[in-house]
Design a protein around this motif. Structure first.
Motif, short mmCIF file in Angstrom:
data_model
loop_
_atom_site.label_atom_id
_atom_site.label_comp_id
_atom_site.label_asym_id
_atom_site.label_seq_id
_atom_site.Cartn_x
_atom_site.Cartn_y
_atom_site.Cartn_z
N ILE A 258 -29.61 76.60 59.22
CA ILE A 258 -29.08 75.57 60.12
C ILE A 258 -29.43 74.18 59.60
CG2 ILE A 258 -29.32 74.57 62.43
CD1 ILE A 258 -29.72 77.47 63.45
N GLU A 259 -30.65 74.05 59.08
CA GLU A 259 -31.12 72.74 58.61
C GLU A 259 -30.59 72.36 57.23
OE1 GLU A 259 -35.32 73.31 58.89
OE2 GLU A 259 -35.34 73.05 61.07
N ASP A 260 -30.06 73.32 56.50
CA ASP A 260 -29.58 73.06 55.13
C ASP A 260 -28.06 72.90 55.15
OD1 ASP A 260 -29.02 72.94 52.44
OD2 ASP A 260 -29.62 75.00 52.01
N PRO A 261 -27.57 71.69 54.93
CA PRO A 261 -26.12 71.48 54.96
C PRO A 261 -25.38 72.27 53.87
CG PRO A 261 -27.25 69.47 54.27
CD PRO A 261 -28.31 70.46 54.63
N ASN A 262 -26.05 72.60 52.78
CA ASN A 262 -25.41 73.36 51.71
C ASN A 262 -25.11 74.80 52.11
OD1 ASN A 262 -25.39 71.20 49.87
ND2 ASN A 262 -27.51 71.63 49.31
N SER A 263 -25.82 75.31 53.09
CA SER A 263 -25.59 76.70 53.50
C SER A 263 -24.21 76.87 54.14
CB SER A 263 -26.68 77.19 54.45
OG SER A 263 -26.56 76.56 55.71
N GLN A 264 -23.63 75.78 54.60
CA GLN A 264 -22.30 75.85 55.19
C GLN A 264 -21.22 76.18 54.17
OE1 GLN A 264 -22.15 75.73 58.55
NE2 GLN A 264 -24.37 75.48 58.39
N ASN A 265 -21.57 76.07 52.88
CA ASN A 265 -20.62 76.38 51.83
C ASN A 265 -20.46 77.88 51.62
OD1 ASN A 265 -20.27 73.64 51.32
ND2 ASN A 265 -21.94 73.60 49.84
N TYR A 266 -21.35 78.68 52.19
CA TYR A 266 -21.28 80.13 52.05
C TYR A 266 -20.43 80.74 53.14
CZ TYR A 266 -25.36 79.51 49.01
OH TYR A 266 -26.20 79.12 48.02
N SER A 267 -19.86 81.87 52.86
CA SER A 267 -19.08 82.59 53.87
C SER A 267 -20.03 83.22 54.88
CB SER A 267 -18.24 83.69 53.21
OG SER A 267 -19.09 84.72 52.73
N PHE A 268 -19.47 83.67 55.98
CA PHE A 268 -20.27 84.35 57.00
C PHE A 268 -21.00 85.54 56.39
CE2 PHE A 268 -20.67 87.92 59.94
CZ PHE A 268 -21.49 87.36 60.89
N GLU A 269 -20.29 86.35 55.61
CA GLU A 269 -20.88 87.54 55.00
C GLU A 269 -22.05 87.19 54.09
OE1 GLU A 269 -17.59 86.93 55.03
OE2 GLU A 269 -16.81 88.51 56.31
N GLU A 270 -21.89 86.11 53.31
CA GLU A 270 -22.97 85.69 52.41
C GLU A 270 -24.19 85.21 53.21
OE1 GLU A 270 -20.60 84.05 48.50
OE2 GLU A 270 -20.50 82.85 50.35
N ARG A 271 -23.96 84.40 54.22
CA ARG A 271 -25.07 83.90 55.04
C ARG A 271 -25.75 85.04 55.78
NH1 ARG A 271 -23.59 78.89 58.64
NH2 ARG A 271 -25.83 79.03 58.99
N PHE A 272 -24.97 85.95 56.34
CA PHE A 272 -25.55 87.07 57.06
C PHE A 272 -26.34 87.96 56.10
CE2 PHE A 272 -25.27 91.31 59.11
CZ PHE A 272 -25.99 91.00 60.26
N GLY A 273 -25.80 88.20 54.92
CA GLY A 273 -26.49 88.99 53.91
C GLY A 273 -27.82 88.37 53.52
N LEU A 274 -27.84 87.05 53.38
CA LEU A 274 -29.09 86.37 53.05
C LEU A 274 -30.13 86.54 54.16
CD1 LEU A 274 -27.66 83.07 51.51
CD2 LEU A 274 -28.94 84.86 50.30
N LEU A 275 -29.69 86.49 55.41
CA LEU A 275 -30.61 86.68 56.53
C LEU A 275 -31.20 88.09 56.52
CD1 LEU A 275 -28.61 84.97 59.43
CD2 LEU A 275 -30.57 84.05 58.17
N VAL A 276 -30.34 89.07 56.34
CA VAL A 276 -30.79 90.46 56.32
C VAL A 276 -31.72 90.70 55.13
CG1 VAL A 276 -30.04 92.86 56.08
CG2 VAL A 276 -28.78 91.30 57.59
N ASP A 277 -31.36 90.18 53.97
CA ASP A 277 -32.21 90.33 52.79
C ASP A 277 -33.58 89.70 53.01
OD1 ASP A 277 -30.24 91.68 51.42
OD2 ASP A 277 -29.65 89.96 50.19
N HIS A 278 -33.60 88.54 53.64
CA HIS A 278 -34.88 87.86 53.90
C HIS A 278 -35.77 88.71 54.81
CE1 HIS A 278 -37.55 84.42 53.97
NE2 HIS A 278 -37.69 84.63 55.27
N GLU A 279 -35.20 89.26 55.86
CA GLU A 279 -35.97 90.10 56.79
C GLU A 279 -36.48 91.34 56.07
OE1 GLU A 279 -37.96 91.22 60.10
OE2 GLU A 279 -36.81 89.36 60.02
N TRP A 280 -35.63 91.99 55.29
CA TRP A 280 -36.04 93.20 54.57
C TRP A 280 -37.16 92.89 53.58
CZ3 TRP A 280 -36.40 94.93 49.60
CH2 TRP A 280 -36.62 96.30 49.45
N THR A 281 -37.01 91.80 52.82
CA THR A 281 -38.03 91.42 51.85
C THR A 281 -39.36 91.12 52.54
OG1 THR A 281 -36.36 90.53 50.35
CG2 THR A 281 -38.62 89.75 50.03
N HIS A 282 -39.30 90.43 53.65
CA HIS A 282 -40.52 90.13 54.41
C HIS A 282 -41.22 91.41 54.86
CE1 HIS A 282 -43.23 88.08 57.15
NE2 HIS A 282 -42.82 88.91 58.10
#
Length: 64
Positions: A26-50
């Motif tokens: 939300i705080e990174d304006p560059n993240s808006q350049n990604y598609s929903f699928e890419e952003r969602f995938g990054l969220l899921v990957d972050h949770e899994w890695t954690h």
């Protein structure tokens, strides 16, 4: 705001790492350049890695 509710809900679901990653998106304006699928995938990957890092740290502590 809807995003605050979403972050709170993620935390209640014990998805804190995903909530943190979502906050950063939300705080990174560059993240808006990604598609929903890419952003969602990054969220899921972050949770899994954690969670995987926590599991491995727990194993190291248990076996030392």
């Amino acid at each position: 705001m809807l995003s605050n509710h979403t972050i709170q809900t993620l935390r209640q679901l014990k998805l804190g790492a995903m909530a943190d990653a979502y906050t950063r998106q939300i705080e990174d304006p560059n993240s808006q350049n990604y598609s929903f699928e890419e952003r969602f995938g990054l969220l899921v990957d972050h949770e899994w890695t954690h969670r995987e890092n926590q599991r491995q740290n727990r194993l190291v502590r248990t076996h030392t």
